[in-house]
Write an enzyme that holds these catalytic residues in place. Structure first.
Site, PDB file in Angstrom:
ATOM      1  N   ASP A 107      29.474 -32.538 -58.640  1.00 33.68           N
ATOM      2  CA  ASP A 107      28.319 -31.895 -59.257  1.00 33.68           C
ATOM      3  C   ASP A 107      28.663 -31.461 -60.682  1.00 33.68           C
ATOM      4  OD1 ASP A 107      26.730 -32.195 -57.050  1.00 33.68           O
ATOM      5  OD2 ASP A 107      27.075 -30.185 -56.277  1.00 33.68           O
ATOM      6  N   ARG A 158      24.303 -39.645 -61.142  1.00 36.81           N
ATOM      7  CA  ARG A 158      23.039 -38.998 -60.760  1.00 36.81           C
ATOM      8  C   ARG A 158      22.449 -38.316 -61.990  1.00 36.81           C
ATOM      9  NH1 ARG A 158      24.564 -34.138 -57.677  1.00 36.81           N
ATOM     10  NH2 ARG A 158      24.960 -35.511 -55.913  1.00 36.81           N
TER      11      ARG A 158
END
Length: 278
Positions: A107, A158
């Protein structure tokens, strides 16, 4: 115990509950990204502890034969202690996951962590021949250059709009600016990447844009959404596209739930819609 309103967005306090949720999702054709809640540890023991928990989770995913991967926050596994602690722990997780054939997402947190996160991603995705992914935020003005850097690498990227309150000197602040940047960066990815494009958005306009770009460029992509947000759309989309649900779990559920709702006005609206009905 997690109250009903929060349980729409958090799979439970322990891994068994989260894995049960994954099994139900897989039965409906949706794949899963598991995230153990936790971040900003300033001492090494809890950071090492969560890294160990991720290693155990990877083993559980493998043994259960689930279509799932994991997603890890750098500050959860030691970045606030030191770069070295983060790098050691993410390497441990990725090494074990690679052995088990389980994908690992890293992340992205606020802009102060971008460089060390991308450096770790580049190194690990090369070492594992693409078994690692990283999150990139469209609200940061540097993102175009970062995507150009990442385009030749194996692995996945992402693209999200970005939820951190960044300084205006380095980030787009207005929703219209972020939306424009997201579309531009998404087209760059479909044009320059050979695959591994992950559309991290609940925004129907962005998903439709991704579909159009797929028709134009033919680049493989997947759609990623949060647990509890537009879930009916997730199951509808999976009939035609690859869909992954990001599933948080763990004892630190309250801070996650509170932050998700207050980060952006649209998050609060999505949360309300999710509770009223998908």
């Amino acid at each position: 115990m997690i109250p009903p309103i929060a349980s729409n967005f958090v799979a439970g306090e322990g891994p068994d509950e989260a894995l049960d949720h994954v099994e139900e999702l897989n039965d409906g054709g949706v794949k899963a990204i598991l995230n153990l809640l936790g971040e900003h540890y300033e001492e090494r023991p809890p950071a090492d502890g969560d890294a160990d928990a991720y290693i155990d989770l990877v083993t559980d995913i493998d043994e259960a034969g689930l279509n799932a991967c994991v997603s890890v926050k750098p500050s959860q596994i030691g970045l606030d202690v030191s770069n070295q602690v983060f790098e050691e722990n993410i390497a441990r997780i990725v090494d074990h996951a690679s052995e088990k054939g389980v994908f690992v997402w890293i992340d992205m947190e606020d802009h102060t962590t971008t460089d060390v996160t991308l450096d770790a991603y580049e190194r690990l995705t090369r070492e594992t021949d693409g078994m690692v992914g990283v999150c990139i935020q469209a609200n940061l003005k540097r993102t175009g250059d970062d995507l150009e850097r990442l385009a030749p690498l194996p692995g996945k990227v992402r693209l999200v709009k970005g939820a951190y309150d960044e300084p205006k000197e380095i980030a787009y602040k207005r929703k219209s600016e972020v939306d424009r940047a997201y579309k531009e960066y998404l087209e760059l990815m479909f044009r320059e990447f050979e695959g591994g494009v992950a559309v991290g958005s609940h925004d129907p306009a962005m998903i439709e844009h991704a579909k159009e770009l797929y028709d134009d460029y033919g680049t493989d992509f997947e759609i990623q959404m949060l647990m509890g947000v537009r879930e009916s759309a997730q199951f509808e989309l999976t009939e035609e596209y690859e869909v992954w649900q990001y599933i948080p779990y763990g004892s630190k559920w309250f801070s996650y739930f509170y932050r998700r709702v207050r980060e952006r006005k649209e998050n609060a609206l999505f949360a309300l819609r999710a509770v009223v009905g998908n």
